[in-house]
Design an enzyme around this catalytic site. Structure first.
Site: not given
Ligand code: GAL
Length: 347
Positions: A105, A179, A313
């Site tokens: 991210h 997110h 997402e």
């Molecule tokens: C999502 C990801 C998860 C986790 C989450 C944040 O997008 O796929 O594995 O990292 O974000 O806690």
């Protein structure tokens, strides 16, 4: 104008984060310039009450430290990049690792923990918050000075449109998403395992260690990842291991990758209230994350547990910068990155 601004919190770096509230029709959406974050989506719930369909933090300041990315606009590269490195134009770039050896991210700071500039406006009863930010060359390891904008528009018919735009002065890679964790019962009103989900995806991205793609795209047919006819989130979740945390390859019609149309890729429905969300995107994929790692204090003093909310997402597939066979996440100087995702609510 149906836009209000108020104080939110002061970050550890002394920056003041604000809260913006926009209303259209019966809906109200609140956002912060901290991470261009969706804080709440309120829909009417009868008797003059409203229900918040988004999960979030217990205290404003926790938006800075949470690793759940609640409602944040995520970048420069949403999702994972394996071993925190990629090559472009014959040069290797090393990114900040923040998920074991991998990059997640956009890195430890990313764009989701920075304050964005906000320009509110309103046209024909649809309020808009345009968030923009400049990410300097080398930030979190990425090449190129990147100009990014994420524009959120609420319309009276219950549609929340998100438009992502970017330009760069050197070749780079990027992937933006929001997110938000949705719960159509309302925040804190039960798990999402009973939500019915339909996804227009015949394949998903196989992942290995650290949730990094193996390069294979697998057919969903007949397995736990098959949401094409619609089923509850919980029906086959036991067969996935720890839950859904996978990128699905959307069954887009054949089109030029440079001018993709908005494609209706998901319908989410809460059978208890009948609330429904339809989602549309110009992106090639969606990471369906069933909130497997949730375990933290939430809004209203609640303690969130696994599957308290789910994320859809949109974006490129994980690790695309290292997978030439995946749709390209490269942006070159002179090109304009432009993608859109809409979430439309029926309540
Ligand atoms: C999502 C990801 C998860 C986790 C989450 C944040 O997008 O796929 O594995 O990292 O974000 O806690």
């Amino acid at each position: 104008m149906a836009i209000d601004k108020s104080d939110f919190f002061t970050s550890s770096r002394g920056e003041k984060a604000s809260l913006y509230s926009i209303s259209a029709g019966d809906m109200r959406v609140t956002m912060s310039d901290f991470g261009a974050t969706l804080i709440s989506i309120f829909v009417p719930a009868g008797m003059g009450r409203f229900e918040d369909l988004l999960l979030g933090c217990a205290e404003p300041r926790q938006w800075e430290t949470t690793d759940a990315y609640f409602g944040a606009t995520v970048g420069r590269y949403a999702n994972r990049i394996g071993a925190s490195r990629f090559s472009l134009g014959g040069k290797e770039y090393r990114l900040a690792a923040n998920d074991g050896v991998n990059h997640l991210h956009g890195g430890p700071l990313g764009l989701s923990r920075r304050i964005w500039k906000v320009e509110p406006s309103e046209e024909a009863g649809s309020p808009t918050l345009r968030f923009s930010i400049a990410s300097p060359d080398g930030e979190e390891g990425y090449p190129g000075n990147l100009e990014v904008a994420a524009t959120y528009t609420l319309s009276a018919d219950g549609n929340l449109r998100i438009q992502y735009e970017a330009s760069t002065d050197a070749p780079t890679v990027l992937n933006f998403t929001n997110h938000a964790y949705f719960n159509l019962h309302g925040d804190g009103k039960g798990l999402v395992l009973d939500h019915e989900l339909k996804l227009a995806a015949s394949r998903y991205v196989e992942v290995g260690a650290g949730l990094i793609p193996t390069g294979r795209l697998l057919e969903v047919a007949g397995g736990p990842f098959d949401f094409r006819q619609g089923k509850t989130v919980g029906r086959d979740i036991g067969a996935t291991g720890s839950g859904y945390d996978h990128s699905f390859v959307l069954d887009r019609p054949s089109e030029k990758p440079s001018s993709p149309a908005l494609f209706p890729f998901a319908v989410l429905r809460d059978p208890t209230t009948g609330r429904r969300m339809e989602a549309f995107t110009t992106s090639p994929g969606v990471q369906f994350y069933s909130g497997n790692f949730l375990s933290c204090p939430g809004k209203g003093g609640l303690s969130y547990v696994k599957h308290e909310g789910l994320c859809l997402e949109t974006g490129f597939f994980p690790d695309s910068p290292n997978r030439p066979e995946f749709p390209s996440s490269v942006l070159n100087p002179g090109e304009r990155f432009s993608h859109e995702t809409d979430y439309r609510f029926y309540y």
